[in-house]
Design a protein around this motif. Structure first.
Motif, PDB file in Angstrom:
ATOM      1  N   ASP A  60       0.822  -1.217   0.000  1.00 39.78           N
ATOM      2  CA  ASP A  60       0.000   0.000   0.000  1.00 39.78           C
ATOM      3  C   ASP A  60       0.854   1.264   0.000  1.00 39.78           C
ATOM      4  OD1 ASP A  60      -2.821  -1.238   0.668  1.00 39.78           O
ATOM      5  OD2 ASP A  60      -1.424  -2.139   2.099  1.00 39.78           O
ATOM      6  N   GLY A  61       2.155   1.091   0.140  1.00 40.60           N
ATOM      7  CA  GLY A  61       3.020   2.265   0.225  1.00 40.60           C
ATOM      8  C   GLY A  61       2.885   3.002   1.540  1.00 40.60           C
ATOM      9  N   ILE A  62       2.416   2.306   2.584  1.00 35.32           N
ATOM     10  CA  ILE A  62       2.234   2.920   3.899  1.00 35.32           C
ATOM     11  C   ILE A  62       3.422   2.541   4.783  1.00 35.32           C
ATOM     12  CG2 ILE A  62       0.799   2.991   5.982  1.00 35.32           C
ATOM     13  CD1 ILE A  62      -1.617   2.314   4.219  1.00 35.32           C
ATOM     14  N   THR A  63       4.081   3.538   5.345  1.00 32.79           N
ATOM     15  CA  THR A  63       5.212   3.273   6.235  1.00 32.79           C
ATOM     16  C   THR A  63       4.716   3.160   7.682  1.00 32.79           C
ATOM     17  OG1 THR A  63       5.653   5.638   6.491  1.00 32.79           O
ATOM     18  CG2 THR A  63       6.824   4.486   4.741  1.00 32.79           C
ATOM     19  N   ILE A  64       5.521   2.516   8.517  1.00 37.34           N
ATOM     20  CA  ILE A  64       5.193   2.315   9.923  1.00 37.34           C
ATOM     21  C   ILE A  64       6.187   3.110  10.768  1.00 37.34           C
ATOM     22  CG2 ILE A  64       4.840   0.644  11.778  1.00 37.34           C
ATOM     23  CD1 ILE A  64       2.932   0.292   9.373  1.00 37.34           C
ATOM     24  N   ARG A  65       5.669   3.949  11.641  1.00 32.91           N
ATOM     25  CA  ARG A  65       6.543   4.681  12.560  1.00 32.91           C
ATOM     26  C   ARG A  65       6.323   4.143  13.970  1.00 32.91           C
ATOM     27  NH1 ARG A  65       6.163  11.097  13.598  1.00 32.91           N
ATOM     28  NH2 ARG A  65       6.688  11.142  11.377  1.00 32.91           N
ATOM     29  N   TRP A  66       7.408   3.683  14.594  1.00 33.78           N
ATOM     30  CA  TRP A  66       7.355   3.130  15.943  1.00 33.78           C
ATOM     31  C   TRP A  66       7.756   4.182  16.965  1.00 33.78           C
ATOM     32  CZ3 TRP A  66       5.155  -1.407  16.948  1.00 33.78           C
ATOM     33  CH2 TRP A  66       5.015  -2.318  15.892  1.00 33.78           C
ATOM     34  N   VAL A  67       6.961   4.284  18.032  1.00 36.07           N
ATOM     35  CA  VAL A  67       7.215   5.243  19.105  1.00 36.07           C
ATOM     36  C   VAL A  67       7.169   4.484  20.431  1.00 36.07           C
ATOM     37  CG1 VAL A  67       6.392   7.325  20.266  1.00 36.07           C
ATOM     38  CG2 VAL A  67       6.118   7.094  17.784  1.00 36.07           C
ATOM     39  N   GLN A  68       8.171   4.670  21.276  1.00 38.57           N
ATOM     40  CA  GLN A  68       8.154   3.971  22.563  1.00 38.57           C
ATOM     41  C   GLN A  68       7.263   4.688  23.555  1.00 38.57           C
ATOM     42  OE1 GLN A  68      11.906   3.452  24.596  1.00 38.57           O
ATOM     43  NE2 GLN A  68      11.032   2.014  26.092  1.00 38.57           N
ATOM     44  N   SER A  69       6.434   3.925  24.255  1.00 39.71           N
ATOM     45  CA  SER A  69       5.637   4.438  25.367  1.00 39.71           C
ATOM     46  C   SER A  69       6.266   3.949  26.662  1.00 39.71           C
ATOM     47  CB  SER A  69       4.189   3.947  25.291  1.00 39.71           C
ATOM     48  OG  SER A  69       3.507   4.543  24.205  1.00 39.71           O
ATOM     49  N   ALA A  70       6.564   4.881  27.577  1.00 40.51           N
ATOM     50  CA  ALA A  70       7.171   4.524  28.858  1.00 40.51           C
ATOM     51  C   ALA A  70       6.132   4.145  29.900  1.00 40.51           C
ATOM     52  CB  ALA A  70       8.020   5.682  29.375  1.00 40.51           C
ATOM     53  N   GLY A  71       4.858   4.374  29.589  1.00 42.20           N
ATOM     54  CA  GLY A  71       3.774   4.055  30.509  1.00 42.20           C
ATOM     55  C   GLY A  71       2.452   4.425  29.869  1.00 42.20           C
ATOM     56  N   SER A  72       1.346   4.003  30.476  1.00 39.72           N
ATOM     57  CA  SER A  72       0.027   4.328  29.934  1.00 39.72           C
ATOM     58  C   SER A  72      -0.167   5.832  29.800  1.00 39.72           C
ATOM     59  CB  SER A  72      -1.076   3.765  30.844  1.00 39.72           C
ATOM     60  OG  SER A  72      -1.097   2.364  30.838  1.00 39.72           O
ATOM     61  N   ASN A  73       0.358   6.579  30.770  1.00 43.63           N
ATOM     62  CA  ASN A  73       0.179   8.032  30.723  1.00 43.63           C
ATOM     63  C   ASN A  73       0.805   8.623  29.469  1.00 43.63           C
ATOM     64  OD1 ASN A  73       2.773   7.380  31.825  1.00 43.63           O
ATOM     65  ND2 ASN A  73       2.954   9.437  32.678  1.00 43.63           N
ATOM     66  N   LYS A  74       1.994   8.120  29.084  1.00 43.35           N
ATOM     67  CA  LYS A  74       2.653   8.640  27.887  1.00 43.35           C
ATOM     68  C   LYS A  74       1.910   8.220  26.619  1.00 43.35           C
ATOM     69  CE  LYS A  74       5.865  10.953  29.832  1.00 43.35           C
ATOM     70  NZ  LYS A  74       5.817  12.437  29.753  1.00 43.35           N
ATOM     71  N   ALA A  75       1.460   6.953  26.574  1.00 43.37           N
ATOM     72  CA  ALA A  75       0.699   6.504  25.407  1.00 43.37           C
ATOM     73  C   ALA A  75      -0.559   7.347  25.235  1.00 43.37           C
ATOM     74  CB  ALA A  75       0.345   5.027  25.551  1.00 43.37           C
ATOM     75  N   LEU A  76      -1.237   7.648  26.336  1.00 40.94           N
ATOM     76  CA  LEU A  76      -2.461   8.454  26.260  1.00 40.94           C
ATOM     77  C   LEU A  76      -2.158   9.889  25.839  1.00 40.94           C
ATOM     78  CD1 LEU A  76      -4.230   7.039  29.423  1.00 40.94           C
ATOM     79  CD2 LEU A  76      -5.043   6.806  27.058  1.00 40.94           C
TER      80      LEU A  76
END
Length: 324
Positions: A60-76
């Motif tokens: 699809d030509g879609i790239t994936i960007r990975w981001v680290q979450s250090a905890g639920s608060n950061k993911a939110l």
């Protein structure tokens, strides 16, 4: 002089043009999917290391960007800011985010963990929750350990006002306990397992049923615009989860590599992590609802919040339907 009479073809073309104008514009597929990985979400490491999403969306030509979450608060925080499309949290943390206006849906289960407990050093004399009165406790606000602490205090007739909270990210909470800067810590695996195995820290209060599920969340606007992509992400996540269940040694190695923690620590984390679930549904809804109602009783959630309605608005199992 006679008026111009349009041909039948012109009439049909005009009608089709009007119809096309009245239809909503078709959303363009995103050029990038932003998704997190976290050491408290072992399946995310498999997904990332094996490049399963990259393979799924390459055509699809879609790239994936990975981001680290250090905890639920950061993911939110990342989800709310629009810098993540998919983020890993605890179920109860996702509910608090939803209540506070974070536009998310919880759509998948990556684990059923006992990933939090209340932790102290052997020299503090703390042996029960009641002993925390007047003590300093390290905690990461807005995470399952924080919610676990609040519920434990409430069950023993205490509130956050009866202790001295020291707000730190999980890794810093462990260090603060180790350095004797605090008396206790609301821990999170695998950092908690490291403190237990390597520092001799004591898990003085455990209650597995008050650990809410590990859930994957999606931004509502992303899911609304890209439902098929969300389904493909979850189908790929499910492949990674099943692989993780079938390859425990390789899963342990992935966690050792990501965390730089020794095998005995990761073994302790995985002892407390059940990866045999995927679809989200009634079991998760019931657990998250119980947490929300307990937090409301403790005064953390406002009395006028309709907690059951918020849970119903949060949980959305339409994107992955397989037998549990």
């Amino acid at each position: 002089m006679t008026g111009f009479l349009p041909t039948r073809r012109a009439v049909m073309a005009a009608a089709l043009g009007l119809m096309a104008a009245s239809l909503p514009a078709r959303a363009e597929a995103p050029k990038e999917i932003r998704i997190d990985w976290a050491t408290y979400n072992p399946v995310s490491l498999v997904l990332k290391d094996q490049k399963l999403l990259e393979q799924e969306f390459a055509k699809d030509g879609i790239t994936i960007r990975w981001v680290q979450s250090a905890g639920s608060n950061k993911a939110l925080e990342f989800l709310n800011a629009g810098s993540l499309d998919f983020g890993s949290t605890a179920g109860a943390a996702a509910l608090i985010g939803k209540i506070n206006g974070n536009p998310i849906k919880s759509i998948y289960v990556y684990s059923r963990p006992e990933w939090t407990a209340l932790v102290t050093r052997p020299d503090t004399g703390i042996k029960a929750v009641a002993d925390l009165k007047g003590k300093t406790v390290a905690v990461t606000r807005g995470t399952d350990p924080h919610i676990f602490l609040v519920r434990a205090l409430a069950a023993n007739g205490l509130t956050e006002k009866d202790v001295k909270l020291v707000l730190l990210q999980h890794a810093d909470g462990r260090l603060a306990l180790q350095r004797k800067d605090v008396d206790a810590w609301a821990g999170l695996d695998p950092i908690m397992a490291s403190a237990e195995v390597e520092d001799g820290a004591v898990l003085f209060f455990r209650k597995p049923e008050d650990n809410t599920w590990g859930v994957l969340n999606v931004r509502e606007d992303f899911a609304k615009a890209n439902p098929d992509i969300v389904k493909r992400v979850l189908a790929t996540y499910e492949k990674a989860r099943l692989w993780s269940v079938q390859h425990p040694k390789e899963l342990s190695a992935a966690l050792v590599s990501a965390t730089k923690l020794p095998e005995p620590v990761i073994a302790r984390q995985l002892e407390r992590t059940d990866l045999s679930f995927g679809p989200i549904g009634k079991a998760q809804k019931d657990t998250i609802l119980a947490a929300g109602e307990a937090l409301q009783k403790a005064g953390v959630v406002a009395a006028d919040v309709n907690v059951p309605a918020q849970v119903d608005a949060l949980i959305d199992g339409q994107y992955l339907i397989v037998g549990q």
